[in-house]
Design a protein around this motif. Structure first.
Motif, PDB file in Angstrom:
ATOM      1  N   ASP A 158       0.804  -1.225   0.000  1.00  0.00           N
ATOM      2  CA  ASP A 158       0.000   0.000   0.000  1.00  0.00           C
ATOM      3  C   ASP A 158       0.835   1.272   0.000  1.00  0.00           C
ATOM      4  OD1 ASP A 158      -2.308  -1.511   0.085  1.00  0.00           O
ATOM      5  OD2 ASP A 158      -2.388  -1.558   2.269  1.00  0.00           O
ATOM      6  N   GLN A 159       2.129   1.160  -0.319  1.00  0.00           N
ATOM      7  CA  GLN A 159       2.992   2.322  -0.209  1.00  0.00           C
ATOM      8  C   GLN A 159       2.528   3.475  -1.089  1.00  0.00           C
ATOM      9  OE1 GLN A 159       5.404   2.747   2.080  1.00  0.00           O
ATOM     10  NE2 GLN A 159       5.366   4.867   1.349  1.00  0.00           N
ATOM     11  N   HIS A 160       2.013   3.160  -2.298  1.00  0.00           N
ATOM     12  CA  HIS A 160       1.593   4.251  -3.189  1.00  0.00           C
ATOM     13  C   HIS A 160       0.372   4.990  -2.622  1.00  0.00           C
ATOM     14  CE1 HIS A 160      -0.529   0.639  -4.367  1.00  0.00           C
ATOM     15  NE2 HIS A 160      -1.404   1.327  -5.054  1.00  0.00           N
ATOM     16  N   TRP A 161      -0.474   4.297  -1.806  1.00  0.00           N
ATOM     17  CA  TRP A 161      -1.608   4.995  -1.184  1.00  0.00           C
ATOM     18  C   TRP A 161      -1.121   5.867  -0.033  1.00  0.00           C
ATOM     19  CZ3 TRP A 161      -4.911   5.127  -4.621  1.00  0.00           C
ATOM     20  CH2 TRP A 161      -5.294   4.019  -5.370  1.00  0.00           C
ATOM     21  N   HIS A 162      -0.108   5.378   0.708  1.00  0.00           N
ATOM     22  CA  HIS A 162       0.490   6.221   1.754  1.00  0.00           C
ATOM     23  C   HIS A 162       1.102   7.474   1.129  1.00  0.00           C
ATOM     24  CE1 HIS A 162       0.025   3.501   5.171  1.00  0.00           C
ATOM     25  NE2 HIS A 162       0.401   2.489   4.390  1.00  0.00           N
ATOM     26  N   ASP A 163       1.803   7.301   0.012  1.00  0.00           N
ATOM     27  CA  ASP A 163       2.429   8.449  -0.672  1.00  0.00           C
ATOM     28  C   ASP A 163       1.369   9.422  -1.163  1.00  0.00           C
ATOM     29  OD1 ASP A 163       4.844   7.235  -0.202  1.00  0.00           O
ATOM     30  OD2 ASP A 163       5.033   6.377  -2.222  1.00  0.00           O
ATOM     31  N   THR A 164       0.239   8.886  -1.653  1.00  0.00           N
ATOM     32  CA  THR A 164      -0.850   9.737  -2.150  1.00  0.00           C
ATOM     33  C   THR A 164      -1.380  10.625  -1.036  1.00  0.00           C
ATOM     34  OG1 THR A 164      -1.485   8.073  -3.784  1.00  0.00           O
ATOM     35  CG2 THR A 164      -3.143   9.713  -3.209  1.00  0.00           C
ATOM     36  N   LEU A 165      -1.636  10.032   0.137  1.00  0.00           N
ATOM     37  CA  LEU A 165      -2.161  10.817   1.257  1.00  0.00           C
ATOM     38  C   LEU A 165      -1.131  11.808   1.787  1.00  0.00           C
ATOM     39  CD1 LEU A 165      -4.135   7.993   3.100  1.00  0.00           C
ATOM     40  CD2 LEU A 165      -5.116  10.059   2.109  1.00  0.00           C
ATOM     41  N   LEU A 166       0.141  11.388   1.835  1.00  0.00           N
ATOM     42  CA  LEU A 166       1.189  12.295   2.309  1.00  0.00           C
ATOM     43  C   LEU A 166       1.330  13.503   1.392  1.00  0.00           C
ATOM     44  CD1 LEU A 166       3.940   9.738   3.416  1.00  0.00           C
ATOM     45  CD2 LEU A 166       2.685  11.326   4.901  1.00  0.00           C
ATOM     46  N   GLU A 167       1.204  13.269   0.098  1.00  0.00           N
ATOM     47  CA  GLU A 167       1.284  14.376  -0.860  1.00  0.00           C
ATOM     48  C   GLU A 167       0.095  15.314  -0.697  1.00  0.00           C
ATOM     49  OE1 GLU A 167       1.476  15.104  -5.704  1.00  0.00           O
ATOM     50  OE2 GLU A 167       1.612  13.075  -4.889  1.00  0.00           O
ATOM     51  N   ALA A 168      -1.103  14.734  -0.479  1.00  0.00           N
ATOM     52  CA  ALA A 168      -2.309  15.554  -0.334  1.00  0.00           C
ATOM     53  C   ALA A 168      -2.281  16.379   0.944  1.00  0.00           C
ATOM     54  CB  ALA A 168      -3.549  14.657  -0.355  1.00  0.00           C
ATOM     55  N   VAL A 169      -1.632  15.857   2.000  1.00  0.00           N
ATOM     56  CA  VAL A 169      -1.571  16.570   3.286  1.00  0.00           C
ATOM     57  C   VAL A 169      -0.929  17.942   3.131  1.00  0.00           C
ATOM     58  CG1 VAL A 169      -0.399  16.551   5.538  1.00  0.00           C
ATOM     59  CG2 VAL A 169      -1.647  14.539   4.774  1.00  0.00           C
ATOM     60  N   ARG A 170       0.029  18.055   2.218  1.00  0.00           N
ATOM     61  CA  ARG A 170       0.791  19.300   2.067  1.00  0.00           C
ATOM     62  C   ARG A 170      -0.057  20.457   1.554  1.00  0.00           C
ATOM     63  NH1 ARG A 170       5.413  16.204  -1.295  1.00  0.00           N
ATOM     64  NH2 ARG A 170       6.194  14.846   0.373  1.00  0.00           N
ATOM     65  N   MET A 171      -1.148  20.134   0.852  1.00  0.00           N
ATOM     66  CA  MET A 171      -1.895  21.219   0.203  1.00  0.00           C
ATOM     67  C   MET A 171      -3.404  21.167   0.446  1.00  0.00           C
ATOM     68  SD  MET A 171      -1.478  19.812  -3.707  1.00  0.00           S
ATOM     69  CE  MET A 171       0.206  19.268  -3.450  1.00  0.00           C
ATOM     70  N   GLN A 172      -3.914  20.127   1.129  1.00  0.00           N
ATOM     71  CA  GLN A 172      -5.359  19.996   1.289  1.00  0.00           C
ATOM     72  C   GLN A 172      -5.751  20.007   2.763  1.00  0.00           C
ATOM     73  OE1 GLN A 172      -7.301  20.264  -1.129  1.00  0.00           O
ATOM     74  NE2 GLN A 172      -6.073  19.764  -2.930  1.00  0.00           N
ATOM     75  N   MET A 173      -6.990  20.441   2.999  1.00  0.00           N
ATOM     76  CA  MET A 173      -7.532  20.471   4.353  1.00  0.00           C
ATOM     77  C   MET A 173      -7.987  19.065   4.765  1.00  0.00           C
ATOM     78  SD  MET A 173      -7.126  23.580   5.162  1.00  0.00           S
ATOM     79  CE  MET A 173      -8.159  23.869   6.594  1.00  0.00           C
ATOM     80  N   PRO A 174      -8.151  18.826   6.092  1.00  0.00           N
ATOM     81  CA  PRO A 174      -8.557  17.496   6.562  1.00  0.00           C
ATOM     82  C   PRO A 174      -9.872  16.995   5.960  1.00  0.00           C
ATOM     83  CG  PRO A 174      -7.746  18.802   8.395  1.00  0.00           C
ATOM     84  CD  PRO A 174      -7.817  19.717   7.221  1.00  0.00           C
ATOM     85  N   SER A 175     -10.821  17.903   5.736  1.00  0.00           N
ATOM     86  CA  SER A 175     -12.107  17.468   5.169  1.00  0.00           C
ATOM     87  C   SER A 175     -11.904  16.858   3.785  1.00  0.00           C
ATOM     88  CB  SER A 175     -13.070  18.655   5.077  1.00  0.00           C
ATOM     89  OG  SER A 175     -12.503  19.701   4.294  1.00  0.00           O
ATOM     90  N   TYR A 176     -11.006  17.457   2.982  1.00  0.00           N
ATOM     91  CA  TYR A 176     -10.714  16.890   1.666  1.00  0.00           C
ATOM     92  C   TYR A 176      -9.987  15.561   1.798  1.00  0.00           C
ATOM     93  CZ  TYR A 176      -8.671  16.068  -2.888  1.00  0.00           C
ATOM     94  OH  TYR A 176      -8.293  15.476  -4.068  1.00  0.00           O
ATOM     95  N   LEU A 177      -9.086  15.448   2.781  1.00  0.00           N
ATOM     96  CA  LEU A 177      -8.344  14.198   2.972  1.00  0.00           C
ATOM     97  C   LEU A 177      -9.292  13.049   3.283  1.00  0.00           C
ATOM     98  CD1 LEU A 177      -5.275  15.394   5.114  1.00  0.00           C
ATOM     99  CD2 LEU A 177      -5.348  14.897   2.665  1.00  0.00           C
ATOM    100  N   ARG A 178     -10.352  13.355   4.056  1.00  0.00           N
ATOM    101  CA  ARG A 178     -11.324  12.293   4.359  1.00  0.00           C
ATOM    102  C   ARG A 178     -12.079  11.871   3.109  1.00  0.00           C
ATOM    103  NH1 ARG A 178     -11.556  15.421   9.171  1.00  0.00           N
ATOM    104  NH2 ARG A 178     -13.267  16.727   8.398  1.00  0.00           N
ATOM    105  N   ILE A 179     -12.386  12.829   2.231  1.00  0.00           N
ATOM    106  CA  ILE A 179     -13.029  12.483   0.946  1.00  0.00           C
ATOM    107  C   ILE A 179     -12.096  11.618   0.113  1.00  0.00           C
ATOM    108  CG2 ILE A 179     -13.902  13.430  -1.232  1.00  0.00           C
ATOM    109  CD1 ILE A 179     -14.781  15.922   0.365  1.00  0.00           C
ATOM    110  N   LEU A 180     -10.815  12.005   0.063  1.00  0.00           N
ATOM    111  CA  LEU A 180      -9.826  11.236  -0.690  1.00  0.00           C
ATOM    112  C   LEU A 180      -9.679   9.834  -0.110  1.00  0.00           C
ATOM    113  CD1 LEU A 180      -7.577  11.011  -2.821  1.00  0.00           C
ATOM    114  CD2 LEU A 180      -6.015  12.068  -1.178  1.00  0.00           C
ATOM    115  N   PHE A 181      -9.659   9.729   1.224  1.00  0.00           N
ATOM    116  CA  PHE A 181      -9.529   8.426   1.877  1.00  0.00           C
ATOM    117  C   PHE A 181     -10.722   7.533   1.513  1.00  0.00           C
ATOM    118  CE2 PHE A 181      -9.766   5.342   5.280  1.00  0.00           C
ATOM    119  CZ  PHE A 181      -8.434   5.021   5.498  1.00  0.00           C
ATOM    120  N   ALA A 182     -11.930   8.116   1.475  1.00  0.00           N
ATOM    121  CA  ALA A 182     -13.122   7.343   1.107  1.00  0.00           C
ATOM    122  C   ALA A 182     -13.035   6.865  -0.337  1.00  0.00           C
ATOM    123  CB  ALA A 182     -14.377   8.186   1.313  1.00  0.00           C
ATOM    124  N   ILE A 183     -12.522   7.720  -1.229  1.00  0.00           N
ATOM    125  CA  ILE A 183     -12.364   7.331  -2.642  1.00  0.00           C
ATOM    126  C   ILE A 183     -11.366   6.179  -2.757  1.00  0.00           C
ATOM    127  CG2 ILE A 183     -11.509   8.101  -4.895  1.00  0.00           C
ATOM    128  CD1 ILE A 183     -12.549  10.920  -4.148  1.00  0.00           C
TER     129      ILE A 183
END
Length: 539
Positions: free
Chosen positions: A361-386
């Protein structure tokens, strides 16, 4: 007869080149006469790729009347759209003042290749030609093949497509079922009128369609036969039964094989079958339904395709079972399928790991880590659900645990370190519902938390003081309105109206009344949210 001759020309005599597969569907429009949708797939050497190839087979221009009068007459009779638009605003294709087929097209000196899945055909500017009541030019011509049009003297729209849209369009026609029509019979005695059921049962059959079906002509056909292959865990095959006959169905299933278990038995007795994967077996063997056995095919397996159903990664063991079936031959049992290098694995997922089929799952960890730098937590939860809904994640709990802080940061700030993550899980549960999932299905801890995600954080004492200050400033009519609404809220009488309309000219204090009501309700510790009733007010 015309259809048979056309198909022979396209497939056997290779009008457009060598055809590797085809599908066609007969459709009857409400006026009655049938027409045929045909999709051809050409082999690599025959594919129409360049604009010169397109111009060779497809034209969207009027023929030269002096060079080819016969073709000119056929095209002007059969291949002219409309006209519509300003020339004829009442044409059937007009929707909201525009042509739904986007005619007239623009003039173009050269053909342009793939644009949204279809070419933009050459339509040179010419002098308009009178056809019927109207003058038309190349902008009104439906794309056609000159040779087919001249041979059949019929409307034959020919398009070069490079998009899956056309495939979807055609396969929807195959499986959409018969035409339906809504019919209402007026009868005062009918009380239980089921409008939906009446529509579903209301079938529309025109006279030509009735003739077509009585003659037993084919409604659709395709070049390849697709054989569905079962993918199921041990003792979990699908069983079909009539209500009240469950036990008999279970007994029948216990002595009959599925395509999968029959494949295991085939590998036990037939060495040749070891050369083929499960999905390739239908090309070389026929599944006999009465005996539920695979039997060697005598002829004609080239046009047969074995197809395993798509399995969601959330149905994890079945998903990894399917993955192994795509990569192992000569399997004789479910345990044999889980045996890797002589060692029996506990699960199909473990077997896939041993074979090196899982990337982790490393590429999913990298995806979330990249999103953390520029997105708010509410968006991260949407991304996590996707990611949960569409990503093939091996370990969702681990993914959630490692990014717990980022996913719940806003709730932690609003509530506390202890409760914030629970609110984040509650919102995530709501987001997962869009994908037919919940926390339990993705192996995350369920939270028994009535999480009001839009709850307003108001200071009740401050709100009450504002309400009291406003009430003192109210005039008699405003005070009457405020007390009337508050009485309806807090006096729980069933016969009391709960919906009010406040009317008054500008400047009479309607907004002041609303504000007073909001402060009064919030001052009692309750929630009140002001919403606009119209789009204009919302804007």
């Amino acid at each position: 007869m015309k259809l048979s001759e056309l198909l022979d020309g396209l497939i056997k005599r290779k009008v457009f080149g060598c055809v590797t597969s085809y599908i066609y569907v007969i459709e009857f429009q409400k006026r009655g006469l049938p027409h045929c949708h045909i999709l051809l797939t050409l082999d690599s050497s025959s594919k129409i790729r360049t604009k010169d190839d397109i111009d060779k087979f497809v034209s969207a221009e009027l023929p030269n009347i002096n060079v080819n009068r016969r073709l000119f007459e056929i095209v002007t009779k059969c291949m002219v759209h409309g006209p519509c638009g300003i020339i004829n605003p009442n044409a059937p294709c007009m929707k909201d003042g525009e042509c739904s087929k986007q005619f007239p097209k623009a003039f173009r000196e050269e053909t342009e290749e793939n644009v949204n899945g279809y070419p933009v055909y050459k339509r040179r500017c010419i002098e308009p030609v009178r056809v019927g009541k109207h003058y038309i030019d190349n902008r009104w011509i439906v794309p056609y093949n000159p040779w087919l049009s001249k041979k059949y003297n019929a409307h034959i729209n020919v398009e070069v497509c490079a998009s899956v849209k056309s495939v979807k369009y055609l396969y929807k026609y195959v499986y959409k079922g018969h035409d339906a029509a809504s019919i209402t019979l007026k009868n005062d005695d009918i009380v239980n009128h089921d409008e939906i059921l009446n529509f579903l049962d209301g079938r529309y059959v025109s006279a030509p369609e009735a003739m077509w079906r009585l003659s037993e002509f084919s409604m659709s056909d395709k070049s390849h036969t697709v054989i569905g292959l079962a993918v199921h865990l041990p003792e979990q095959q699908a069983i079909f039964f009539k209500e009240g006959q469950e036990n008999e169905a279970v007994e029948r299933a216990s002595i009959k094989d599925t395509t999968l278990t029959a494949w295991f038995k085939l590998n036990l007795i037939d060495e040749e079958a070891h050369d083929y994967y499960y999905a390739d077996i239908p090309q070389y063997y026929v599944f006999d339904k009465p005996s539920t056995k695979w039997q060697k095919r005598q002829r004609g397996g080239q046009q047969v395709i074995g197809r395993m159903p798509v399995v969601s990664v959330h149905d994890s063991e079945r998903f990894y079972l399917r993955m192994l079936l795509l990569r192992k031959t000569g399997v004789i049992s479910f345990n044999d399928l889980k045996t890797i290098h002589g060692t029996l694995c506990e699960t199909f997922q473990e077997a896939c790991k041993v074979l090196g089929l899982l990337d982790g799952d490393q590429h999913w960890h990298d995806t979330l880590l990249e999103a953390v730098r520029m997105q708010m937590p509410s968006y991260l939860r949407i991304l996590f659900a996707i990611i949960c809904g569409f990503g093939e994640v091996e370990n969702i709990p681990d993914l959630s645990a490692q990014h717990k802080q980022s996913l719940s940061e806003d709730f932690v700030h609003r509530y506390s370190e202890e409760t914030g993550p629970f609110y984040a899980l509650a919102e995530l549960n709501e987001l997962l519902k869009s994908y037919g999932l919940n926390l339990r299905k993705v192996n995350l801890p369920s939270v028994d938390l009535q999480c009001d995600l839009f709850r307003l954080s108001c200071d009740a004492i401050e709100e009450q003081s504002k309400a009291n200050a406003n009430i003192e400033k109210l005039n008699s009519e405003q005070r009457y309105a405020v007390y009337k609404v508050l009485h309806a809220i807090y006096e729980y009488q069933t016969d009391m109206p709960k919906c009010f309309f406040l009317d008054g000219p500008a400047g009479t204090g309607k907004t002041f009344v609303y504000s007073t009501l909001l402060h009064a309700v919030r001052g009692k510790g309750d929630q009140a949210i002001a919403v606009a009733s119209t789009g204009i007010a919302a804007t």
